[in-house]
Design an enzyme around this catalytic site. Structure first.
Site, PDB file in Angstrom:
ATOM      1  N   ASN A  62       0.860  -1.192   0.000  1.00 55.83           N
ATOM      2  CA  ASN A  62       0.000   0.000   0.000  1.00 55.83           C
ATOM      3  C   ASN A  62       0.895   1.240   0.000  1.00 55.83           C
ATOM      4  OD1 ASN A  62      -1.435   2.282   1.035  1.00 55.83           O
ATOM      5  ND2 ASN A  62      -3.083   0.914   1.621  1.00 55.83           N
ATOM      6  N   ASP A  96      -0.118   4.465  -0.228  1.00 56.97           N
ATOM      7  CA  ASP A  96      -0.839   5.706   0.109  1.00 56.97           C
ATOM      8  C   ASP A  96       0.063   6.745   0.769  1.00 56.97           C
ATOM      9  OD1 ASP A  96      -3.169   4.543  -0.763  1.00 56.97           O
ATOM     10  OD2 ASP A  96      -3.980   4.170   1.241  1.00 56.97           O
ATOM     11  N   HIS A  97       0.963   6.275   1.647  1.00 57.54           N
ATOM     12  CA  HIS A  97       1.720   7.256   2.431  1.00 57.54           C
ATOM     13  C   HIS A  97       2.822   7.948   1.645  1.00 57.54           C
ATOM     14  CE1 HIS A  97      -0.775   6.713   5.776  1.00 57.54           C
ATOM     15  NE2 HIS A  97      -0.480   5.444   5.926  1.00 57.54           N
ATOM     16  N   ARG A 139       2.743  19.029   1.063  1.00 61.03           N
ATOM     17  CA  ARG A 139       3.150  20.278   0.421  1.00 61.03           C
ATOM     18  C   ARG A 139       2.386  20.587  -0.859  1.00 61.03           C
ATOM     19  NH1 ARG A 139       8.153  22.573   1.928  1.00 61.03           N
ATOM     20  NH2 ARG A 139       8.223  22.386   4.180  1.00 61.03           N
ATOM     21  N   HIS A 169      -5.650   3.523  -1.794  1.00 55.15           N
ATOM     22  CA  HIS A 169      -6.982   3.871  -1.301  1.00 55.15           C
ATOM     23  C   HIS A 169      -7.316   5.262  -1.824  1.00 55.15           C
ATOM     24  CE1 HIS A 169      -9.749   4.285   2.522  1.00 55.15           C
ATOM     25  NE2 HIS A 169     -10.392   4.511   1.397  1.00 55.15           N
ATOM     26  N   ARG A 211      -9.573   8.016  -1.393  1.00 53.93           N
ATOM     27  CA  ARG A 211     -10.568   8.437  -0.399  1.00 53.93           C
ATOM     28  C   ARG A 211     -11.442   9.542  -0.961  1.00 53.93           C
ATOM     29  NH1 ARG A 211      -8.918   6.657   5.107  1.00 53.93           N
ATOM     30  NH2 ARG A 211     -10.720   7.829   5.795  1.00 53.93           N
ATOM     31  N   ARG A 270      -7.298  12.779   0.462  1.00 58.74           N
ATOM     32  CA  ARG A 270      -6.241  13.287   1.344  1.00 58.74           C
ATOM     33  C   ARG A 270      -4.853  12.815   0.922  1.00 58.74           C
ATOM     34  NH1 ARG A 270      -7.499  10.075   6.914  1.00 58.74           N
ATOM     35  NH2 ARG A 270      -9.482  11.109   6.595  1.00 58.74           N
ATOM     36  N   HIS A 271      -4.773  11.655   0.262  1.00 58.21           N
ATOM     37  CA  HIS A 271      -3.446  11.233  -0.233  1.00 58.21           C
ATOM     38  C   HIS A 271      -3.498  10.902  -1.731  1.00 58.21           C
ATOM     39  CE1 HIS A 271      -5.253   7.507   1.177  1.00 58.21           C
ATOM     40  NE2 HIS A 271      -4.880   7.657   2.428  1.00 58.21           N
ATOM     41  N   GLU A 307      -8.628   0.290  -3.133  1.00 62.79           N
ATOM     42  CA  GLU A 307      -9.470   0.345  -1.930  1.00 62.79           C
ATOM     43  C   GLU A 307     -10.374   1.557  -2.058  1.00 62.79           C
ATOM     44  OE1 GLU A 307      -7.153   0.736   1.567  1.00 62.79           O
ATOM     45  OE2 GLU A 307      -6.160  -1.172   1.320  1.00 62.79           O
ATOM     46  N   THR A 326      -7.046   6.738   9.914  1.00 61.41           N
ATOM     47  CA  THR A 326      -6.948   5.674   8.912  1.00 61.41           C
ATOM     48  C   THR A 326      -8.196   4.810   9.066  1.00 61.41           C
ATOM     49  OG1 THR A 326      -5.611   3.812   8.122  1.00 61.41           O
ATOM     50  CG2 THR A 326      -5.574   4.228  10.489  1.00 61.41           C
ATOM     51  N   THR A 327      -8.352   3.811   8.210  1.00 62.26           N
ATOM     52  CA  THR A 327      -9.548   2.971   8.294  1.00 62.26           C
ATOM     53  C   THR A 327      -9.604   2.332   9.679  1.00 62.26           C
ATOM     54  OG1 THR A 327      -9.085   2.480   5.986  1.00 62.26           O
ATOM     55  CG2 THR A 327     -10.826   1.208   7.026  1.00 62.26           C
ATOM     56  N   GLU A 348     -11.123  -9.333   3.082  1.00 60.28           N
ATOM     57  CA  GLU A 348      -9.842  -8.966   3.683  1.00 60.28           C
ATOM     58  C   GLU A 348     -10.082  -8.877   5.181  1.00 60.28           C
ATOM     59  OE1 GLU A 348      -7.435  -5.830   1.967  1.00 60.28           O
ATOM     60  OE2 GLU A 348      -6.665  -5.278   3.944  1.00 60.28           O
ATOM     61  N   HIS A 403      -3.913  -4.397   7.736  1.00 63.68           N
ATOM     62  CA  HIS A 403      -4.079  -3.269   8.644  1.00 63.68           C
ATOM     63  C   HIS A 403      -3.234  -3.446   9.912  1.00 63.68           C
ATOM     64  CE1 HIS A 403      -6.095   0.545   9.252  1.00 63.68           C
ATOM     65  NE2 HIS A 403      -5.812   0.315  10.514  1.00 63.68           N
ATOM     66  N   GLY A 404      -2.291  -2.548  10.058  1.00 67.15           N
ATOM     67  CA  GLY A 404      -1.458  -2.539  11.257  1.00 67.15           C
ATOM     68  C   GLY A 404      -0.386  -3.612  11.278  1.00 67.15           C
ATOM     69  N   GLY A 424       1.057  -1.278   4.398  1.00 67.47           N
ATOM     70  CA  GLY A 424       1.467   0.051   3.970  1.00 67.47           C
ATOM     71  C   GLY A 424       2.392   0.765   4.912  1.00 67.47           C
ATOM     72  N   HIS A 425       1.871   1.186   6.059  1.00 71.75           N
ATOM     73  CA  HIS A 425       2.581   2.147   6.898  1.00 71.75           C
ATOM     74  C   HIS A 425       3.967   1.687   7.318  1.00 71.75           C
ATOM     75  CE1 HIS A 425       3.438   4.567  10.516  1.00 71.75           C
ATOM     76  NE2 HIS A 425       2.891   5.515   9.787  1.00 71.75           N
TER      77      HIS A 425
HETATM   78  N1  PXP Z   1      -5.957  -2.913   4.238  1.00 71.91           N
HETATM   79  C1  PXP Z   1      -6.918  -1.944   4.285  1.00 71.91           C
HETATM   80  C2  PXP Z   1      -8.294  -2.296   3.900  1.00 71.91           C
HETATM   81  C3  PXP Z   1      -6.594  -0.632   4.688  1.00 71.91           C
HETATM   82  O1  PXP Z   1      -7.549   0.303   4.721  1.00 71.91           O
HETATM   83  C4  PXP Z   1      -5.261  -0.331   5.028  1.00 71.91           C
HETATM   84  C5  PXP Z   1      -4.896   1.063   5.416  1.00 71.91           C
HETATM   85  O2  PXP Z   1      -5.108   1.921   4.359  1.00 71.91           O
HETATM   86  C6  PXP Z   1      -4.305  -1.355   4.933  1.00 71.91           C
HETATM   87  C7  PXP Z   1      -4.686  -2.651   4.558  1.00 71.91           C
HETATM   88  C8  PXP Z   1      -2.863  -1.129   5.241  1.00 71.91           C
HETATM   89  O3  PXP Z   1      -2.735  -0.801   6.585  1.00 71.91           O
HETATM   90  P1  PXP Z   1      -1.322  -0.348   7.160  1.00 71.91           P
HETATM   91  O4  PXP Z   1      -0.987   0.964   6.489  1.00 71.91           O
HETATM   92  O5  PXP Z   1      -1.579  -0.228   8.616  1.00 71.91           O
HETATM   93  O6  PXP Z   1      -0.348  -1.421   6.788  1.00 71.91           O
END
Ligand code: PXP
Length: 240
Positions: free
Chosen positions: A7, A9-10, A18, A43, A45, A49-50, A70, A100-101, A151, A191-192, A213-214
């Site tokens: 992911n 997104d970040h 910026r 994602h 949104r 935002r990103h 997403e 975040t979600t 998921e 997620h996480g 992602g993160h």
């Molecule tokens: N899966 C879904 C459905 C999410 O919404 C996210 C966060 O955007 C992720 C996975 C990835 O989560 P993380 O950035 O915590 O790894």
């Protein structure tokens, strides 16, 4: 072992801080794929935002693995998905105030709408994954929508404060996998997840893809995208 959906997104979050043109998530996707990512996840949104619409359209043309979009189950997003044709769509809940979600989708509470959205996308040849908690009723409802994938939301597992609660959350995920497999659903998770907690989730029965992602982008800022992804692939195999 499951595949890795990265992911990105970040990368766009840093750019949007910026409102400039760098870093470009398209470049990040190319590097991620060269380093061994099996898929790219973004994602889009409602509040943009990103990720921006331009990113999703360019990624559709440049991603060589597969693109997982997403999105919320809104008319606007369904229209975009039908135009862009990602390799699959993951439907997620969305609230403007959230960082975040925060939780899984409530499929039980909006079954007819979910059936409708899943039908529109899958009839157009876009497989759908539903981001849900490993909850019996939600999994049953997800199967009733005919979505190809779920998921599983790993947030509660990731946030567990001690080993005992982590094992408890892992057992809930494992039971969710068994129920999903018995219902004919295919399983992703995310997620996480981090370099430190990913392996037990990667070992769950039937797990096909982890969307992460993160933790990867955080490491990539310090050591580069290639190494961050290589190390996550190792972590998934339990070799880190
Ligand atoms: N899966 C879904 C459905 C999410 O919404 C996210 C966060 O955007 C992720 C996975 C990835 O989560 P993380 O950035 O915590 O790894």
């Amino acid at each position: 072992m499951p595949t890795l959906g990265v992911n990105i997104d970040h990368v766009a979050t840093i750019r949007q801080a910026r409102r400039t043109v760098e870093p470009d998530p398209i470049a990040a996707a190319v590097l991620a794929e060269l380093a061994g990512a099996d898929g790219i996840t973004v994602h889009l949104r409602e509040d943009r935002r990103h990720m921006q619409d331009r990113d999703v359209r360019l990624l559709r043309q440049t991603v060589r693995t597969h693109l997982n979009l997403e999105m919320a189950a809104t008319d606007e997003m369904v229209k975009i998905a039908l135009e862009v044709c990602p390799d699959y769509v993951t439907l997620v809940p969305e609230r403007r105030e959230e960082v975040t979600t925060e939780g899984g989708l409530d499929i039980v509470g909006q079954l007819e709408r979910m059936k409708q959205v899943v039908g529109m996308l899958q009839d157009a040849g876009i497989p759908v994954s539903l981001f849900i908690d490993a909850d019996r009723d939600q999994i049953e409802a997800a199967a009733a929508t005919q979505a190809l994938f779920i998921e599983l939301h790993t947030g509660q597992y990731a946030e567990a404060k001690d080993e005992q609660s982590q094992s408890k959350e892992l057992a809930i995920l494992a039971a969710g996998c068994e129920q999903a497999l018995a219902s004919g659903l295919r399983i992703n998770a995310g997620h996480g997840l981090t370099y430190w907690n990913v392996y037990p989730v990667a070992c769950l029965n039937g797990m096909e893809e982890l969307n992460i992602g993160h933790t990867i982008i955080s490491r990539a800022v310090l050591v580069g995208m290639e190494r961050a992804i290589r190390e996550m692939k190792q972590a998934i195999r339990g070799e880190l």
